[in-house]
Design a protein around this motif. Structure first.
Motif, PDB file in Angstrom:
ATOM      1  N   TYR A   1       0.822  -1.220   0.000  1.00 40.18           N
ATOM      2  CA  TYR A   1       0.000   0.000   0.000  1.00 40.18           C
ATOM      3  C   TYR A   1       0.852   1.266   0.000  1.00 40.18           C
ATOM      4  O   TYR A   1       0.387   2.332  -0.371  1.00 40.18           O
ATOM      5  N   SER A   2       2.103   1.133   0.453  1.00 38.39           N
ATOM      6  CA  SER A   2       3.004   2.282   0.424  1.00 38.39           C
ATOM      7  C   SER A   2       3.664   2.448  -0.933  1.00 38.39           C
ATOM      8  O   SER A   2       4.338   3.430  -1.191  1.00 38.39           O
ATOM      9  N   PHE A   3       3.493   1.466  -1.774  1.00 42.29           N
ATOM     10  CA  PHE A   3       4.152   1.471  -3.084  1.00 42.29           C
ATOM     11  C   PHE A   3       3.134   1.808  -4.166  1.00 42.29           C
ATOM     12  O   PHE A   3       3.312   2.712  -4.959  1.00 42.29           O
ATOM     13  N   ASN A   4       2.038   1.070  -4.167  1.00 44.86           N
ATOM     14  CA  ASN A   4       1.027   1.212  -5.214  1.00 44.86           C
ATOM     15  C   ASN A   4      -0.233   0.537  -4.674  1.00 44.86           C
ATOM     16  O   ASN A   4      -0.249  -0.666  -4.480  1.00 44.86           O
ATOM     17  N   SER A   5      -1.273   1.309  -4.418  1.00 48.86           N
ATOM     18  CA  SER A   5      -2.473   0.731  -3.793  1.00 48.86           C
ATOM     19  C   SER A   5      -3.239  -0.172  -4.740  1.00 48.86           C
ATOM     20  O   SER A   5      -3.910  -1.099  -4.318  1.00 48.86           O
ATOM     21  N   TYR A   6      -3.141   0.150  -6.039  1.00 50.24           N
ATOM     22  CA  TYR A   6      -3.986  -0.538  -7.015  1.00 50.24           C
ATOM     23  C   TYR A   6      -3.119  -1.317  -7.989  1.00 50.24           C
ATOM     24  O   TYR A   6      -2.974  -0.929  -9.141  1.00 50.24           O
ATOM     25  N   THR A   7      -2.527  -2.413  -7.518  1.00 47.26           N
ATOM     26  CA  THR A   7      -1.624  -3.147  -8.409  1.00 47.26           C
ATOM     27  C   THR A   7      -2.379  -4.079  -9.357  1.00 47.26           C
ATOM     28  O   THR A   7      -1.933  -4.312 -10.468  1.00 47.26           O
ATOM     29  N   MET A   8      -3.502  -4.615  -8.905  1.00 46.44           N
ATOM     30  CA  MET A   8      -4.202  -5.632  -9.697  1.00 46.44           C
ATOM     31  C   MET A   8      -5.340  -4.983 -10.469  1.00 46.44           C
ATOM     32  O   MET A   8      -6.257  -4.421  -9.869  1.00 46.44           O
ATOM     33  N   ASN A   9      -5.311  -5.086 -11.785  1.00 47.09           N
ATOM     34  CA  ASN A   9      -6.384  -4.448 -12.544  1.00 47.09           C
ATOM     35  C   ASN A   9      -7.659  -5.309 -12.547  1.00 47.09           C
ATOM     36  O   ASN A   9      -7.662  -6.450 -12.075  1.00 47.09           O
ATOM     37  N   ARG A  10      -8.746  -4.716 -13.053  1.00 44.53           N
ATOM     38  CA  ARG A  10     -10.043  -5.387 -12.976  1.00 44.53           C
ATOM     39  C   ARG A  10     -10.083  -6.720 -13.726  1.00 44.53           C
ATOM     40  O   ARG A  10     -10.792  -7.636 -13.312  1.00 44.53           O
ATOM     41  N   THR A  11      -9.338  -6.818 -14.818  1.00 50.07           N
ATOM     42  CA  THR A  11      -9.346  -8.091 -15.538  1.00 50.07           C
ATOM     43  C   THR A  11      -8.602  -9.168 -14.745  1.00 50.07           C
ATOM     44  O   THR A  11      -9.056 -10.306 -14.671  1.00 50.07           O
ATOM     45  N   SER A  12      -7.487  -8.810 -14.128  1.00 50.40           N
ATOM     46  CA  SER A  12      -6.735  -9.786 -13.330  1.00 50.40           C
ATOM     47  C   SER A  12      -7.594 -10.331 -12.199  1.00 50.40           C
ATOM     48  O   SER A  12      -7.573 -11.535 -11.909  1.00 50.40           O
ATOM     49  N   LEU A  13      -8.329  -9.442 -11.543  1.00 49.86           N
ATOM     50  CA  LEU A  13      -9.143  -9.866 -10.405  1.00 49.86           C
ATOM     51  C   LEU A  13     -10.213 -10.864 -10.853  1.00 49.86           C
ATOM     52  O   LEU A  13     -10.355 -11.946 -10.270  1.00 49.86           O
ATOM     53  N   ALA A  14     -10.947 -10.513 -11.897  1.00 52.36           N
ATOM     54  CA  ALA A  14     -12.070 -11.357 -12.327  1.00 52.36           C
ATOM     55  C   ALA A  14     -11.581 -12.668 -12.955  1.00 52.36           C
ATOM     56  O   ALA A  14     -12.073 -13.755 -12.626  1.00 52.36           O
ATOM     57  N   LEU A  15     -10.599 -12.577 -13.841  1.00 49.47           N
ATOM     58  CA  LEU A  15     -10.131 -13.768 -14.537  1.00 49.47           C
ATOM     59  C   LEU A  15      -9.317 -14.673 -13.605  1.00 49.47           C
ATOM     60  O   LEU A  15      -9.401 -15.900 -13.683  1.00 49.47           O
ATOM     61  N   GLY A  16      -8.566 -14.059 -12.715  1.00 52.99           N
ATOM     62  CA  GLY A  16      -7.795 -14.844 -11.748  1.00 52.99           C
ATOM     63  C   GLY A  16      -8.707 -15.637 -10.817  1.00 52.99           C
ATOM     64  O   GLY A  16      -8.478 -16.820 -10.564  1.00 52.99           O
ATOM     65  N   ALA A  17      -9.758 -14.980 -10.337  1.00 50.43           N
ATOM     66  CA  ALA A  17     -10.691 -15.666  -9.432  1.00 50.43           C
ATOM     67  C   ALA A  17     -11.351 -16.845 -10.141  1.00 50.43           C
ATOM     68  O   ALA A  17     -11.484 -17.937  -9.578  1.00 50.43           O
ATOM     69  N   ALA A  18     -11.736 -16.637 -11.406  1.00 50.01           N
ATOM     70  CA  ALA A  18     -12.370 -17.732 -12.165  1.00 50.01           C
ATOM     71  C   ALA A  18     -11.391 -18.886 -12.350  1.00 50.01           C
ATOM     72  O   ALA A  18     -11.764 -20.057 -12.224  1.00 50.01           O
ATOM     73  N   ALA A  19     -10.148 -18.565 -12.637  1.00 54.31           N
ATOM     74  CA  ALA A  19      -9.145 -19.614 -12.886  1.00 54.31           C
ATOM     75  C   ALA A  19      -8.905 -20.464 -11.656  1.00 54.31           C
ATOM     76  O   ALA A  19      -8.890 -21.700 -11.721  1.00 54.31           O
ATOM     77  N   VAL A  20      -8.745 -19.811 -10.512  1.00 58.68           N
ATOM     78  CA  VAL A  20      -8.356 -20.566  -9.313  1.00 58.68           C
ATOM     79  C   VAL A  20      -9.498 -21.442  -8.811  1.00 58.68           C
ATOM     80  O   VAL A  20      -9.277 -22.461  -8.151  1.00 58.68           O
ATOM     81  N   ARG A  21     -10.732 -21.072  -9.156  1.00 55.96           N
ATOM     82  CA  ARG A  21     -11.868 -21.873  -8.695  1.00 55.96           C
ATOM     83  C   ARG A  21     -12.105 -23.115  -9.554  1.00 55.96           C
ATOM     84  O   ARG A  21     -12.892 -23.976  -9.186  1.00 55.96           O
ATOM     85  N   ASP A  22     -11.426 -23.214 -10.695  1.00 59.13           N
ATOM     86  CA  ASP A  22     -11.628 -24.390 -11.550  1.00 59.13           C
ATOM     87  C   ASP A  22     -10.568 -25.446 -11.235  1.00 59.13           C
ATOM     88  O   ASP A  22      -9.615 -25.652 -11.983  1.00 59.13           O
ATOM     89  N   ARG A  23     -10.764 -26.143 -10.131  1.00 51.53           N
ATOM     90  CA  ARG A  23      -9.770 -27.108  -9.677  1.00 51.53           C
ATOM     91  C   ARG A  23      -9.625 -28.288 -10.636  1.00 51.53           C
ATOM     92  O   ARG A  23      -8.540 -28.812 -10.838  1.00 51.53           O
ATOM     93  N   LYS A  24     -10.747 -28.691 -11.210  1.00 54.86           N
ATOM     94  CA  LYS A  24     -10.739 -29.862 -12.088  1.00 54.86           C
ATOM     95  C   LYS A  24      -9.830 -29.617 -13.305  1.00 54.86           C
ATOM     96  O   LYS A  24      -8.966 -30.434 -13.623  1.00 54.86           O
ATOM     97  N   TYR A  25     -10.034 -28.493 -13.953  1.00 50.92           N
ATOM     98  CA  TYR A  25      -9.234 -28.179 -15.145  1.00 50.92           C
ATOM     99  C   TYR A  25      -7.756 -28.087 -14.778  1.00 50.92           C
ATOM    100  O   TYR A  25      -6.879 -28.596 -15.476  1.00 50.92           O
TER     101      TYR A  25
END
Lengths: 352, 352
Positions: free
Chosen positions: A236-260
């Motif tokens: 937070y002292s470096f950059n508060s907003y490191t993860m952009n909106r696409t990373s957040l949404a696509l990353g969450a979808a990826a990690v939840r697909d354990r089977k794949y």
């Protein structure tokens, strides 16, 4: 030299590995996953609200942190995310390695550790891997200002046993120990279970390898709540907003697909074991890699020449022009078809 | 305190501004653009090849750097890109501010400068804005280790004339001067033309405001080739792959749509001038903002109470509980409809 240049931070410019981009190349040089991201990522992609891009992303990255925490059975307060594991590790170096004692990492290892140490002016020492390219646990029991190593190690692919890792963590409770698990999903044992037991342990992982998302830049780390809080303070002292909106949404979808994820990892493991057999038949020598690459040498052929011969065939592997490993090639595991083409070429090359 | 905590970097944890997320809120608190990104961004979005996400992005970010360079008539070697202008500025602080002399920035300014200075252990001094909330040029002619200020300044919106900026840059050629132009597109004069003349000048801009892409995290900087090379050296020593594949493609599409950009900026300027008139009628006082916000105070009302009253109506503006500015509100310029709702509420509030 101009006057203003006197205050410029001196760094040895790091040159990132080459990223060739040819239509029919076989790209086995940067340990990318040969399979596309999970179909769930494409679903999340289609659902994205592009007009919301005008708004800042959530600085706590909650959507992604929550998905990772749930998938790994951790608390959100034990999870940190960043722009690839490089970002996570760079933050961790800054946050935790502020001792006058040198930090320790292997002489043959991920090539960014010494770059960060130089950048942040952190003293460091590099114990030598043994002749079998293994980390010698006892080297990490001397006094130090912190410890970092990949497991499995890069570019060797060699695993350090969880028992040895635990001993290193247990006997170094006055410093932070970072286990960089970029490749752990391909067959090594994760140190994650030790996080509950040792609050000085940071376990770093990435979406770039086993999750097929190198292009999205997502890394993460697990640690005690205290450790993660310190890491977030620096972030937070470096950059508060490191993860952009696409990373957040696509990353969450990826990690939840354990089977794949599990299927993909299994395919790569099978291809790796097949490739090991074929390389062995051709006289290559290598340690037993637990990663998505094989670090191989041939007693009768110059690694650099072989690297260049492969290159001429548009087959890209990684060659390190460094002491002790300049007779090795690091070969990423691609699809079965790609590895067959590699092996066919090597058969012809070795025959000559 | 645990033993390992002794080596943890001490930082004053920075708390990012609140990011409320309510269906019918009027969000005027973080200077976002009320209009969506360019339709060209949506086109680029649809064309994106999701399976290529398995591959690392181009570490040189060439696609985006090229688009920015072409759009601004600069060479690619004069352009640097990062994960929002915060990332660009943090890298620049690390790269250029390594003197024993304090760097200089205004006492009332972007709240991240002192956070970075503390994080990187850079000494600093903060000359006071004058009574009209203007930067006093002469304060920046004393000996220093570097200079940074926003133009227009934040959160005041006040512009420093290009003549004064040039004098500061010219008389400080022994250090790097950073002009942070996050808000410049809304009506101030850019220092970009000075880049060809002074190789110690770095001009930083962002996609977060005038390009409607805060959610994508894209910042950039212009400077002499020497300056940009030093910045890239530090960036490559920190994280080679900061920009993900979506940022590169969508950012390039956004910057090439000059028409949409100009139209959007013009609409916001018109709304700002209308809002100024209305606020003036209500007795508010403010400097002549050239940004996409107005920094206003009212002689008869407590800013904090007004802030809270607005909040209860789900109208979010920014209040800074800091000396000298704790009677001000920073109000982002939204759509005409949003500003009308704000003004209607203020009319009722002021009457009471």
């Amino acid at each position: 030299m101009k006057a203003w240049e006197k205050n410029v931070r001196e760094v040895v410019p790091y040159t990132p590995g080459e990223q060739p981009n040819e239509p029919n190349m076989i790209k086995l040089n940067t340990n990318e996953n040969p399979y596309p991201p999970s179909p769930k990522v494409e679903e999340a992609w289609r659902k994205l609200n592009l007009s919301a891009m005008r708004l800042y992303p959530d600085p706590t990255a909650d959507m992604l942190v929550k998905a990772i925490a749930e998938e790994y059975g951790m608390k959100k307060e034990q999870v940190f995310v960043g722009v690839g594991s490089d970002d996570v590790l760079a933050m961790a170096f800054q946050a935790f390695f502020n001792s006058e004692w040198p930090i320790l990492f292997p002489d043959i290892t991920y090539s960014f550790y010494d770059v960060w140490a130089e950048l942040f002016k952190i003293p460091y020492r590099c114990p030598k891997l043994n002749e079998r390219l293994e980390i010698e646990k006892n080297d990490y029991l001397q006094r130090n200002g912190g410890i970092v190593f990949p497991n499995p190690n890069a570019p060797t692919g060699v695993e350090l046993s969880l028992e040895n890792i635990e001993e290193i963590v247990r006997k170094n409770q006055d410093v932070v120990v970072i286990v960089d698990e970029a490749y752990v999903d391909f067959g090594a044992r994760s140190a994650l279970p030790l996080v509950e037991k040792y609050d000085n342990l940071l376990v770093v992982q990435t979406f770039s390898k086993s999750r097929s998302m190198a292009g999205m830049r997502i890394g993460y780390a697990f640690g005690s709540e205290a450790l993660i809080k310190y890491l977030n303070d620096v972030k937070y002292s470096f950059n508060s907003y490191t993860m952009n909106r696409t990373s957040l949404a696509l990353g969450a979808a990826a990690v939840r697909d354990r089977k794949y994820f599990e299927e993909t990892v299994q395919k790569i493991q099978q291809t790796r074991e097949w490739t090991k057999q074929e390389l062995k038949k051709l006289g290559f020598e290598f340690a037993d890699s637990k990663a998505n690459f094989i670090f191989a040498t041939h007693p009768r052929y110059e690694a650099k020449e072989l690297f260049e011969a492969l290159r001429r065939e548009h087959i890209y592997v990684r060659y390190f022009d460094k002491p002790r490993i300049n007779q090795y090639l690091r070969i990423t595991i691609g699809t079965p078809q790609e590895m067959e083409i590699l092996v066919e070429f090597l058969k012809k090359y070795i025959k000559k």
